[in-house]
Design a protein around this motif. Structure first.
Motif, short mmCIF file in Angstrom:
data_model
loop_
_atom_site.label_atom_id
_atom_site.label_comp_id
_atom_site.label_asym_id
_atom_site.label_seq_id
_atom_site.Cartn_x
_atom_site.Cartn_y
_atom_site.Cartn_z
N GLU A 74 0.97 -1.44 0.10
CA GLU A 74 0.44 -0.28 0.00
C GLU A 74 1.18 1.42 -0.44
O GLU A 74 0.18 2.32 -0.31
CB GLU A 74 -0.81 -0.21 1.22
N ARG A 75 2.35 0.85 0.32
CA ARG A 75 3.13 1.84 -0.04
C ARG A 75 3.42 2.25 -1.33
O ARG A 75 3.92 1.75 -2.64
CB ARG A 75 4.56 2.50 0.54
N GLN A 76 2.59 3.98 -1.29
CA GLN A 76 3.45 4.54 -2.90
C GLN A 76 5.04 5.41 -2.66
O GLN A 76 4.60 5.96 -1.57
CB GLN A 76 2.09 5.49 -3.00
N ILE A 77 5.90 4.96 -3.39
CA ILE A 77 6.90 5.05 -2.81
C ILE A 77 8.14 6.09 -3.90
O ILE A 77 6.70 5.93 -4.86
CB ILE A 77 8.43 4.19 -2.72
N ILE A 78 8.29 7.50 -3.65
CA ILE A 78 8.77 8.21 -4.55
C ILE A 78 9.79 8.01 -4.70
O ILE A 78 10.43 8.17 -5.84
CB ILE A 78 8.48 9.79 -3.75
N LYS A 79 10.89 7.79 -3.68
CA LYS A 79 12.36 7.76 -3.74
C LYS A 79 13.16 7.07 -2.50
O LYS A 79 13.02 7.43 -1.44
CB LYS A 79 13.24 8.69 -3.96
N LEU A 80 14.35 6.12 -3.04
CA LEU A 80 14.97 5.64 -2.04
C LEU A 80 16.48 6.34 -1.81
O LEU A 80 17.10 6.35 -2.77
CB LEU A 80 14.71 4.24 -1.63
N SER A 81 16.54 6.92 -0.72
CA SER A 81 17.77 8.04 -0.26
C SER A 81 18.22 6.37 0.48
O SER A 81 18.13 6.37 1.89
CB SER A 81 18.12 8.92 -0.03
N VAL A 82 19.70 5.65 -0.24
CA VAL A 82 20.43 4.42 0.80
C VAL A 82 22.20 4.78 0.69
O VAL A 82 22.48 5.13 -0.53
CB VAL A 82 20.18 3.38 0.56
N VAL A 132 -6.21 5.89 3.57
CA VAL A 132 -7.13 7.12 4.34
C VAL A 132 -8.27 5.83 4.70
O VAL A 132 -8.36 4.93 4.31
CB VAL A 132 -7.85 8.32 4.22
N ARG A 133 -8.24 5.35 6.38
CA ARG A 133 -8.72 4.54 6.91
C ARG A 133 -10.29 4.48 7.29
O ARG A 133 -10.13 5.51 8.22
CB ARG A 133 -8.40 3.39 7.84
N ARG A 134 -11.37 3.78 6.54
CA ARG A 134 -12.62 4.27 7.82
C ARG A 134 -13.04 3.32 8.95
O ARG A 134 -12.84 2.31 8.67
CB ARG A 134 -13.45 4.46 6.33
N LEU A 135 -14.04 3.93 9.77
CA LEU A 135 -14.46 3.19 11.14
C LEU A 135 -15.26 1.83 10.38
O LEU A 135 -15.06 1.01 10.86
CB LEU A 135 -14.92 3.67 12.26
N VAL A 171 -4.97 1.62 15.40
CA VAL A 171 -4.90 2.94 16.55
C VAL A 171 -6.03 3.70 15.90
O VAL A 171 -5.49 4.65 14.67
CB VAL A 171 -3.78 3.11 16.65
N ILE A 172 -7.08 4.55 16.93
CA ILE A 172 -8.16 5.81 15.64
C ILE A 172 -7.22 6.61 17.29
O ILE A 172 -6.86 6.67 18.33
CB ILE A 172 -9.05 5.02 16.38
N THR A 173 -7.37 7.58 16.15
CA THR A 173 -6.55 8.87 17.57
C THR A 173 -7.61 10.35 16.55
O THR A 173 -7.99 10.14 15.67
CB THR A 173 -5.45 9.48 17.44
N THR A 174 -7.05 11.13 17.24
CA THR A 174 -7.85 12.87 16.68
C THR A 174 -7.23 13.22 15.90
O THR A 174 -5.21 13.12 15.89
CB THR A 174 -8.16 13.60 17.43
N GLN A 175 -7.29 14.00 14.80
CA GLN A 175 -7.13 15.16 13.22
C GLN A 175 -6.44 15.88 14.34
O GLN A 175 -5.13 16.54 14.17
CB GLN A 175 -7.77 15.19 12.84
N LEU A 195 2.20 -2.13 9.68
CA LEU A 195 1.10 -3.44 10.36
C LEU A 195 -0.34 -3.15 10.20
O LEU A 195 -1.45 -3.75 10.95
CB LEU A 195 2.00 -4.38 11.32
N ILE A 196 -0.25 -1.76 11.12
CA ILE A 196 -1.67 -1.28 11.71
C ILE A 196 -2.49 -0.15 10.84
O ILE A 196 -1.43 0.39 11.44
CB ILE A 196 -1.68 -1.62 13.05
N PRO A 197 -3.60 -0.02 11.31
CA PRO A 197 -4.25 1.03 10.74
C PRO A 197 -4.28 2.27 11.47
O PRO A 197 -4.39 2.31 12.53
CB PRO A 197 -5.17 0.97 10.16
N TYR A 198 -3.46 3.64 10.99
CA TYR A 198 -3.59 4.09 12.13
C TYR A 198 -4.65 5.60 11.49
O TYR A 198 -4.67 5.82 10.76
CB TYR A 198 -2.48 4.96 11.94
N ILE A 199 -5.98 5.70 12.25
CA ILE A 199 -7.44 5.84 11.64
C ILE A 199 -7.40 7.64 12.60
O ILE A 199 -7.17 7.40 13.47
CB ILE A 199 -8.38 5.22 11.93
#
Length: 291
Positions: A74-82, A132-135, A171-175, A195-199
């Motif tokens: 699900e990650r949209q990668i732009i660039k890796l610097s290494v 973005v994830r929804r409840l 894990v659900i939190t406020t904006q 590994l876990i939705p952060y909503i």
């Protein structure tokens, strides 16, 4: 025993050294042993300022954090610097075969971007935020963790690790008054962010009411709760609600939760850091739900 051409060490010695280093890095990521200070590299940089990031731009860093992000579809990668060393430790395939740009850098190059305090281990990933994830998507998760304005990204990252360890659904939190997705948060979470939705929701009380409609018992953790958490747990779906580091649960949050509970501790200290309290509460709730 044959020797390779890297400093006179045998291939077997090199292999075991790599295993020991990986084990040591894992222990440091978990906070079990301290990370040694590099006084030359960690001196405050005069005039350093954090780069201005766009809302859809995130810098992730650290070996475990970046490896988890690279493995997340699900990650949209732009660039890796290494750095060359970090590329070997990440076990990257041929750079020419990767579907995103890769830039070979020196660790000092990343210091200039991330600052002297960032323990980047020679790797930085520029990426888009996770979707973005929804409840509503959590109706099949029996265990959730809700944070009421927990502001410290280190605490939130540690909480994410515990939530993943006990198989929480999100894990659900406020904006507002909560950390957004960032390198500090992801580094502390040590891969758990992937590994876990952060909503992040707009109104916590409304979100709690929605969780009630989805069948969750919401339990607010409070040091002065009327009964121990173990005596409050019931049903097959539980959402634990943790208050902020200093003020605890807000009054409206307390009033909206279906129950209030405390963590009983036999020792002289009766309150814990929010990340430690979350881990204990998750353990007790997981035992209730799954035996």
């Amino acid at each position: 025993m044959s020797k390779d051409d890297t400093g006179g060490k045998s291939a077997k010695d090199t292999h075991y050294a790599k295993l020991r280093r990986a084990h040591r890095d894992q222990r440091r990521e978990r906070g079990e042993i301290p990370t040694p200070k590099d006084d030359r590299r960690r001196k405050p940089a005069e005039g350093w300022k954090a780069p201005a990031l766009a809302p859809d731009q995130v810098y992730l860093y650290g070996l475990h954090t970046v490896r988890a992000a690279l493995d997340n579809p699900e990650r949209q990668i732009i660039k890796l610097s290494v750095s060359q060393n970090a590329a070997q430790r990440l076990e990257l395939p041929d750079i020419a075969t990767l579907p995103y740009p890769v830039e070979t850098v020196l660790p000092s190059d990343l210091d200039k971007v991330l600052g002297p305090e960032a323990i980047h281990q020679g790797v930085m990933l520029e990426t888009r935020p996770l979707p973005v994830r929804r409840l509503e998507a959590l109706k099949d998760s029996p265990l959730l963790l809700v944070l009421d304005q927990v502001t410290d990204p280190h605490n939130v990252g540690a909480i994410m690790r515990s939530a993943v360890a006990f198989n929480a659904g999100a894990v659900i939190t406020t904006q507002r008054h909560s950390p957004t997705e960032s390198g500090v948060l992801a580094k502390t979470a040590s891969g758990a962010l992937e590994l876990i939705p952060y909503i992040q929701i707009t109104n916590l009380s409304d979100a709690l009411e929605e969780l009630h409609r989805l069948g969750f018992l919401t339990i607010g953790l409070d040091s002065e709760g009327p009964e121990p958490l173990e005596g409050t747990l019931s049903g097959q779906r539980v959402a634990l609600v943790m208050g902020s580091e200093g003020k605890g649960l807000r009054q409206k949050t307390r009033a909206t939760c279906k129950a209030l509970a405390r963590l009983d501790m036999p020792g002289a200290i009766k309150s814990l850091n929010v990340s430690n309290a979350a881990a204990i509460a998750l353990y007790a709730t997981h035992r209730h739900l799954f035996g």
